[in-house]
Design a protein around this motif. Structure first.
Motif, mmCIF file in Angstrom:
data_model
loop_
_atom_site.group_PDB
_atom_site.id
_atom_site.type_symbol
_atom_site.label_atom_id
_atom_site.label_comp_id
_atom_site.label_asym_id
_atom_site.label_seq_id
_atom_site.Cartn_x
_atom_site.Cartn_y
_atom_site.Cartn_z
ATOM 1 N N GLY A 219 0.800 -1.215 0.000
ATOM 2 C CA GLY A 219 0.000 0.000 0.000
ATOM 3 C C GLY A 219 0.833 1.264 0.000
ATOM 4 O O GLY A 219 0.369 2.325 0.436
ATOM 5 N N GLY A 220 2.062 1.166 -0.455
ATOM 6 C CA GLY A 220 2.938 2.333 -0.522
ATOM 7 C C GLY A 220 4.393 1.919 -0.543
ATOM 8 O O GLY A 220 4.734 0.778 -0.194
ATOM 9 N N ASP A 221 5.253 2.826 -0.952
ATOM 10 C CA ASP A 221 6.699 2.555 -1.014
ATOM 11 C C ASP A 221 7.270 2.526 0.396
ATOM 12 O O ASP A 221 7.193 3.531 1.117
ATOM 13 C CB ASP A 221 7.370 3.644 -1.849
ATOM 14 N N PRO A 222 7.864 1.402 0.818
ATOM 15 C CA PRO A 222 8.369 1.305 2.189
ATOM 16 C C PRO A 222 9.801 1.801 2.365
ATOM 17 O O PRO A 222 10.336 1.750 3.475
ATOM 18 C CB PRO A 222 8.294 -0.202 2.463
ATOM 19 N N PHE A 223 10.442 2.290 1.297
ATOM 20 C CA PHE A 223 11.853 2.663 1.371
ATOM 21 C C PHE A 223 12.042 4.177 1.305
ATOM 22 O O PHE A 223 11.468 4.857 0.463
ATOM 23 C CB PHE A 223 12.640 2.000 0.242
ATOM 24 N N ASP A 224 12.893 4.678 2.201
ATOM 25 C CA ASP A 224 13.251 6.089 2.181
ATOM 26 C C ASP A 224 14.239 6.379 1.057
ATOM 27 O O ASP A 224 14.253 7.474 0.503
ATOM 28 C CB ASP A 224 13.870 6.496 3.522
ATOM 29 N N VAL A 225 15.063 5.379 0.737
ATOM 30 C CA VAL A 225 16.104 5.527 -0.278
ATOM 31 C C VAL A 225 16.216 4.224 -1.046
ATOM 32 O O VAL A 225 16.078 3.139 -0.454
ATOM 33 C CB VAL A 225 17.468 5.864 0.378
ATOM 34 N N THR A 226 16.450 4.291 -2.353
ATOM 35 C CA THR A 226 16.765 3.097 -3.140
ATOM 36 C C THR A 226 18.031 3.370 -3.942
ATOM 37 O O THR A 226 18.166 4.423 -4.572
ATOM 38 C CB THR A 226 15.622 2.707 -4.096
ATOM 39 N N VAL A 227 18.944 2.406 -3.894
ATOM 40 C CA VAL A 227 20.214 2.501 -4.608
ATOM 41 C C VAL A 227 20.349 1.269 -5.492
ATOM 42 O O VAL A 227 20.349 0.144 -4.999
ATOM 43 C CB VAL A 227 21.409 2.581 -3.633
ATOM 44 N N CYS A 228 20.468 1.484 -6.801
ATOM 45 C CA CYS A 228 20.536 0.376 -7.753
ATOM 46 C C CYS A 228 21.933 0.227 -8.342
ATOM 47 O O CYS A 228 22.781 1.127 -8.228
ATOM 48 C CB CYS A 228 19.512 0.581 -8.866
ATOM 49 N N GLY A 229 22.155 -0.894 -8.996
ATOM 50 C CA GLY A 229 23.485 -1.242 -9.466
ATOM 51 C C GLY A 229 24.051 -0.313 -10.511
ATOM 52 O O GLY A 229 25.277 -0.229 -10.665
#
Length: 237
Positions: A133-143
């Motif tokens: 029900g929503g994005d649970p991450f404050d930050v996302t870092v991808c490869g």
């Protein structure tokens, strides 16, 4: 009194969600198209690594020589095929959803730190957001957003910097050896949940068979283990 972590940084494939199988299926299909079969040992060696490293392992396992252009084309094919498989549906790893929800409910900062490129990670992130029900991450870092990939500490250090927290106050949750190595090299405590490859004990690392039954309170001794430099044995659950 032991402190709770300031942030919990989650790996994606094989840790939060059961997507490693998709990567494996795509690589086995590529191997077949090249006239061979990728061994289970080689497959295990690719877990958590970059696409370049995965292709190098696959090609060596098959005994085939590919040009730089062919290697890049093979990597792109595997990524595209994995994306197709991901679009069919994504399942949580045991206990992962409950731990992520518990961390969020406790008001602890979260980050997703993955070697997967953004275009594929967004498929998973969309599925997770829809489920929760929503994005649970404050930050996302991808490869494809870091100067160096795991096992280099850069991805986890970048996430901590974006969160504005000290690396020593973070707990990393990982399933692969390269991911565990990255987290430890960043000076973070690591909770390891090995799936497709073994992860040996190390100072600052807590190992469990699964995230099932793991709650926020269980992360406190994980963080303390990093501070003490303890070598924590595998806990069977």
């Amino acid at each position: 009194m032991r402190s709770s972590p300031a942030a919990v940084l989650f790996d994606m494939d094989g840790t939060l969600v059961q997507t490693e199988e998709y990567w494996g299926e795509a690589m086995f299909e590529l191997a077949a198209s090249l006239g061979g079969r990728m061994s289970e040992e080689a497959r295990a060696a690719t877990v958590g690594t970059s696409m370049r490293r995965s292709m190098e392992v696959l090609h060596a396992d098959l005994g085939v020589v590919r040009t730089e252009g062919q290697l890049q084309a093979d990597a792109r094919w595997v990524e595209d095929r994995t994306g197709e498989l991901m679009s069919r549906g994504i399942a949580w790893r045991p206990g992962a959803r409950e731990l992520l929800e518990g961390v969020r409910a406790a008001g602890i900062a979260t980050a997703l730190v993955t070697t997967t490129p953004r275009r594929l990670a967004d498929i998973v992130l969309g599925s997770i957001a829809a489920d929760l029900g929503g994005d649970p991450f404050d930050v996302t870092v991808c490869g494809d957003e870091v100067p160096a990939r795991k096992p280099d500490p850069a991805p986890y250090l970048q996430a901590a910097a974006q969160l504005g927290v000290d690396a020593s106050s973070c707990v990393v949750v990982e399933d692969s050896l390269v991911g565990v190595t990255s987290g430890l090299a960043a000076g973070m405590a690591v909770l390891g949940v090995p799936a497709l490859q073994p992860v040996p004990p190390a100072p600052g690392l807590t190992l469990r068979d699964t995230l099932s039954g793991v709650g926020v309170d269980d992360l406190v001794p994980v963080l303390a283990a990093r501070t003490a430099g303890d070598r924590v044995p595998l806990i069977r659950r």
